[in-house]
Motif scaffolding. Structure first.
Motif, PDB file in Angstrom:
ATOM      1  N   GLY A   1      37.123 -77.033  16.628  1.00 47.36           N
ATOM      2  CA  GLY A   1      37.967 -75.935  17.052  1.00 47.36           C
ATOM      3  C   GLY A   1      38.279 -75.020  15.888  1.00 47.36           C
ATOM      4  O   GLY A   1      37.919 -75.270  14.745  1.00 47.36           O
TER       5      GLY A   1
ATOM      6  N   THR B   1      41.525 -72.613  14.224  1.00 50.31           N
ATOM      7  CA  THR B   1      42.952 -72.321  14.220  1.00 50.31           C
ATOM      8  C   THR B   1      43.209 -71.106  13.345  1.00 50.31           C
ATOM      9  O   THR B   1      42.647 -70.988  12.258  1.00 50.31           O
ATOM     10  CB  THR B   1      43.755 -73.524  13.691  1.00 50.31           C
TER      11      THR B   1
ATOM     12  N   THR C   1      45.228 -72.210  18.366  1.00 51.94           N
ATOM     13  CA  THR C   1      44.053 -73.073  18.237  1.00 51.94           C
ATOM     14  C   THR C   1      43.182 -72.945  19.472  1.00 51.94           C
ATOM     15  O   THR C   1      43.678 -72.995  20.603  1.00 51.94           O
ATOM     16  CB  THR C   1      44.474 -74.545  18.059  1.00 51.94           C
TER      17      THR C   1
ATOM     18  N   GLU D   1      39.894 -74.704  21.205  1.00 49.92           N
ATOM     19  CA  GLU D   1      39.032 -75.892  21.203  1.00 49.92           C
ATOM     20  C   GLU D   1      37.978 -75.768  22.294  1.00 49.92           C
ATOM     21  O   GLU D   1      38.294 -75.430  23.434  1.00 49.92           O
ATOM     22  CB  GLU D   1      39.853 -77.153  21.475  1.00 49.92           C
ATOM     23  N   SER D   2      36.735 -76.087  21.964  1.00 50.27           N
ATOM     24  CA  SER D   2      35.650 -76.104  22.936  1.00 50.27           C
ATOM     25  C   SER D   2      35.601 -77.474  23.602  1.00 50.27           C
ATOM     26  O   SER D   2      36.027 -78.476  23.024  1.00 50.27           O
ATOM     27  CB  SER D   2      34.316 -75.844  22.228  1.00 50.27           C
ATOM     28  N   ASP D   3      35.066 -77.529  24.816  1.00 47.87           N
ATOM     29  CA  ASP D   3      34.948 -78.818  25.511  1.00 47.87           C
ATOM     30  C   ASP D   3      33.715 -79.599  25.070  1.00 47.87           C
ATOM     31  O   ASP D   3      33.441 -80.666  25.579  1.00 47.87           O
ATOM     32  CB  ASP D   3      34.932 -78.624  27.024  1.00 47.87           C
TER      33      ASP D   3
ATOM     34  N   MET E   1      36.999 -74.175  27.453  1.00 52.73           N
ATOM     35  CA  MET E   1      37.743 -74.269  26.204  1.00 52.73           C
ATOM     36  C   MET E   1      39.221 -74.355  26.531  1.00 52.73           C
ATOM     37  O   MET E   1      39.644 -74.049  27.635  1.00 52.73           O
ATOM     38  CB  MET E   1      37.474 -73.048  25.338  1.00 52.73           C
TER      39      MET E   1
END
Length: 103
Positions: free
Chosen positions: A1, A3, A13, A15-17, A83
């Motif tokens: 991810g 930030t 932040t 974040e990708s899955d 995400m």
């Protein structure tokens, strides 16, 4: 991810899955009056959110080429996203100095 510190007050932040899907260019910026109108039109229930209406346009939002995608403080995000985005308020100086006594 990834930030970033946005506006000197919010740690945002993304974040990708892990699906490997590429994301278009995304930008964190204030929601704005226009952005609020767009997400409120998509989800009219947001109009009852407890965050005061005067504050909403100043919230951090994730924007893409087609407009506002997500507003973490309003729990507003597309259901098909790959995400997650979070925003934590962390001002450089606390509003009140913490005081406590050790017995």
């Amino acid at each position: 991810g990834e930030t970033v510190l946005w506006d000197g007050r919010f740690r945002v932040t993304l974040e990708s899955d892990g699906s490997g899907r590429r994301t278009a260019r995304l930008v964190v910026r204030r929601l704005s009056v226009e952005g609020w109108a767009a997400i409120a039109a998509r989800d009219p229930g947001l109009r009852r959110h407890p965050i005061p209406p005067a504050v909403r346009p100043s919230l951090p939002a994730l924007w893409g080429a087609r407009g506002v995608l997500a507003v973490p403080h309003l729990d507003a995000a597309p259901s098909d996203r790959h995400m997650t985005i979070s925003a934590v308020f962390c001002p450089p100086e606390p509003f009140v100095r913490t005081r406590f006594t050790v017995a």
